[in-house]
Design an enzyme around this catalytic site. Sequence first.
Site, mmCIF file in Angstrom:
data_model
loop_
_atom_site.group_PDB
_atom_site.id
_atom_site.type_symbol
_atom_site.label_atom_id
_atom_site.label_comp_id
_atom_site.label_asym_id
_atom_site.label_seq_id
_atom_site.Cartn_x
_atom_site.Cartn_y
_atom_site.Cartn_z
ATOM 1 N N HIS A 81 49.260 29.677 50.189
ATOM 2 C CA HIS A 81 49.168 28.370 51.278
ATOM 3 C C HIS A 81 50.279 27.311 50.828
ATOM 4 C CE1 HIS A 81 45.768 29.719 53.492
ATOM 5 N NE2 HIS A 81 44.923 30.285 52.402
ATOM 6 N N ASP A 122 40.639 21.256 54.023
ATOM 7 C CA ASP A 122 41.267 20.843 55.304
ATOM 8 C C ASP A 122 40.539 20.589 56.380
ATOM 9 O OD1 ASP A 122 43.811 20.600 54.311
ATOM 10 O OD2 ASP A 122 44.733 22.446 55.077
ATOM 11 N N ASN A 129 49.856 30.398 42.255
ATOM 12 C CA ASN A 129 49.376 31.729 42.852
ATOM 13 C C ASN A 129 48.731 31.360 44.121
ATOM 14 O OD1 ASN A 129 49.601 33.592 40.733
ATOM 15 N ND2 ASN A 129 48.241 32.535 39.513
ATOM 16 N N LYS A 152 50.580 18.636 59.565
ATOM 17 C CA LYS A 152 50.209 18.396 58.409
ATOM 18 C C LYS A 152 50.901 17.845 57.701
ATOM 19 C CE LYS A 152 47.667 20.346 54.476
ATOM 20 N NZ LYS A 152 46.900 21.400 53.730
ATOM 21 N N ASP A 187 49.777 20.371 40.931
ATOM 22 C CA ASP A 187 48.082 20.328 40.908
ATOM 23 C C ASP A 187 47.684 19.364 41.781
ATOM 24 O OD1 ASP A 187 45.873 21.891 39.673
ATOM 25 O OD2 ASP A 187 45.212 19.904 38.363
ATOM 26 N N THR A 188 46.683 19.539 42.634
ATOM 27 C CA THR A 188 46.252 18.745 43.797
ATOM 28 C C THR A 188 44.884 18.630 43.692
ATOM 29 O OG1 THR A 188 47.916 19.452 45.260
ATOM 30 C CG2 THR A 188 46.003 18.622 46.141
ATOM 31 N N GLY A 240 41.309 25.365 51.916
ATOM 32 C CA GLY A 240 40.510 24.343 50.840
ATOM 33 C C GLY A 240 39.792 23.383 51.845
#
Length: 193
Positions: free
Chosen positions: A11, A151, A8, A171, A68-69, A149
Amino acid sequence: MKLIFATNNQHKVQEIKKGISADIDLVSLKEAGIIIDIPEPFDTLKDNASEKSQTIHQLTHQNCFSEDTGLEVNALSGAPGVKSARYSGEHATDTENINKLLGELAGKSDRTAQFRTVISLIWQEKEYWFEGTCPGVITESPSGDQGFGYDPVFKPDGSDRTFAQMNMEEKSAFSHRQKATQKLIDFLRQQHP
Ligand code: ITT
């Protein structure tokens, strides 16, 4: 080939769409018309990624993947890690999470950290995992307004700018997500040479 991306986070969709090859027709949950908030109840990135892809696979019976990060900070024993999205509370904003992180690191000399992404792919009813990491440091204060997030406070090794001071292509040259995505692409190429 069609592949549903079970996320969801728009980004993530933008970043992975930029990095994936043209022969893969990547469809986000939003584009597939699937409205679902998938829980992430587990203690590892791998288990949470599996939960997301398996939930969407059971719903659609189609090939799909999720990721998942987490941001793993060495001086904080790997925190916020798997809890990165909810570091300062259940519905925390990026700014609240960043402020908490900078507060926890105040006075600490070791500011090394890494982003880690685990992709779970369900391909023809079997599950596969791909991982990508990006080492770097947490800056003293936020810089830049791109990305999302953490960043603005993450400077990857080999750069003098934070992720938030880079455009998406810049990036990608460093990013955990792009490294994991490249492994996914390589796998799919082997399936369909
Ligand atoms: P989905 O589960 O729907 O994919 P999410 O936003 O909940 O989206 P995660 O649980 O994987 O995604 O993300 C954990 C948090 O880590 C995320 O909310 C960001 O704050 C942060 N994060 C993830 N990738 C990042 C990146 O590339 N740069 C900066 N922060 C990132």
